[in-house]
Design a protein around this motif. Structure first.
Motif, mmCIF file in Angstrom:
data_model
loop_
_atom_site.group_PDB
_atom_site.id
_atom_site.type_symbol
_atom_site.label_atom_id
_atom_site.label_comp_id
_atom_site.label_asym_id
_atom_site.label_seq_id
_atom_site.Cartn_x
_atom_site.Cartn_y
_atom_site.Cartn_z
ATOM 1 N N LYS A 237 0.830 -1.204 0.000
ATOM 2 C CA LYS A 237 0.000 0.000 0.000
ATOM 3 C C LYS A 237 0.868 1.259 0.000
ATOM 4 N N THR A 290 -7.679 -0.106 -2.297
ATOM 5 C CA THR A 290 -8.562 -0.791 -1.360
ATOM 6 C C THR A 290 -8.794 -2.240 -1.786
ATOM 7 N N SER A 293 -5.589 -4.307 -1.263
ATOM 8 C CA SER A 293 -5.347 -4.581 0.155
ATOM 9 C C SER A 293 -6.296 -5.659 0.681
#
Length: 307
Positions: A237, A290, A293
């Protein structure tokens, strides 16, 4: 007599004070501490995000008038070669940097967790890069790659010239800087995980004839798999949002060969008159990060369950 005793006991039980039920609500003082933080977070984070999402459906240039354009900005992103190149570079950089960071960090953490002299001193030394300013370190690395290495490694064709001016290999210099600084935080997490493993397990494994490699494969890594998940997710990330190392080393060059998504959003949105367009790119990039992840968590946590 039994009747009298029972009546007396019942009377005493009725007269005894009933314990006061604990309230499930927190004291009011806690809310006085929480609400200011919630309001500040909403004012400086949530509200700007919502405003940005709103402008992503317009043709706002950052100044002047604007009109609604619907999903035109989002549709144009998939036809923009420069944005697609930035996404490709960001993912390539993030994957390579994540692998190297976790490999080096785990190896160093295993060494620091062993019984070596001045172990606490070396732990502090390895954490120093994390507390240094990225731009300051970046300019030091820039001098190293552009001046020192061409003189030291003049016999190697790749380093004979400034590698930062090579459009095919400049990204590797950014990887070196990012990995060098990111390892510090990952080492601390791995050390925390290694210290949760009881030493008796290794003693029993040694008695059974398990060597260091077998102990790592069957004991160490399975027991720190949760820490491995945290490091991989945070590393990927963070590297997908790489910005400062590129600014310090290459500024996106040569050309646009090291231009990341975050740098493209910054340049186009704040100085290129593409505020709404790059805001749409930022919203899309947020969705991508998002999803990546969540997929990482799902795959890696399933791996933990298998152990």
């Amino acid at each position: 007599m039994a009747i009298v005793t029972t009546s007396t006991t019942r009377t005493q039980a009725d007269a005894a004070p009933t314990p006061r039920k604990r309230s499930k609500l927190a004291p009011r003082a806690y809310y006085w501490f929480v609400w200011p933080a919630v309001l500040a977070f909403a004012a400086f984070h949530t509200l700007p995000v919502l405003i940005g999402v709103f402008y992503s459906f317009t043709n706002y240039a950052g100044y002047g008038n604007w009109d609604f354009v619907g999903f035109a900005n989002y549709a144009n992103i998939f036809r923009d070669d420069r944005i697609l190149q930035a996404y490709g570079f960001s993912f390539l950089f993030a994957i390579v940097a994540t692998i190297l960071t976790n490999a080096f960090s785990l190896a160093i953490a295993l060494g620091l967790n062993a019984k070596i002299r001045a172990r606490n001193f070396w732990r502090g030394v390895y954490f120093v890069p994390y507390i240094l300013a990225v731009l300051v370190v970046g300019y030091v690395f820039q001098f190293l790659f552009s001046n020192s290495l061409p003189k030291i490694l003049s016999g190697i064709p790749l380093f004979a010239d400034n590698i930062l001016t090579n459009p095919d290999w400049a990204w590797t210099a950014v990887v070196v800087l990012a990995v060098w600084q990111a390892c510090a935080f990952s080492i601390i997490i791995y050390l925390a995980g290694l210290q949760t493993i009881p030493g008796d397990i290794y003693e029993a494994a040694s008695i059974d004839g398990a060597g260091p490699a077998r102990q790592f494969r069957s004991i160490t890594f399975p027991l720190i798999s949760a820490f491995f998940t945290i490091n991989v997710v945070l590393s990927l990330k963070g590297f997908l949002q790489v910005f400062d190392p590129i600014i310090a080393l290459t500024n996106g060059g040569p050309g646009t060969s090291t231009e990341s998504v975050t740098m493209l959003i910054f340049r186009g949105g704040f100085s290129g008159g593409e505020f709404a367009y790059q805001t749409a790119n930022a919203v899309l990039f947020f969705i991508v990060i998002t999803i990546v992840s969540l997929l990482q968590f799902r795959v890696l946590q399933r791996r933990e369950a298998d152990f």
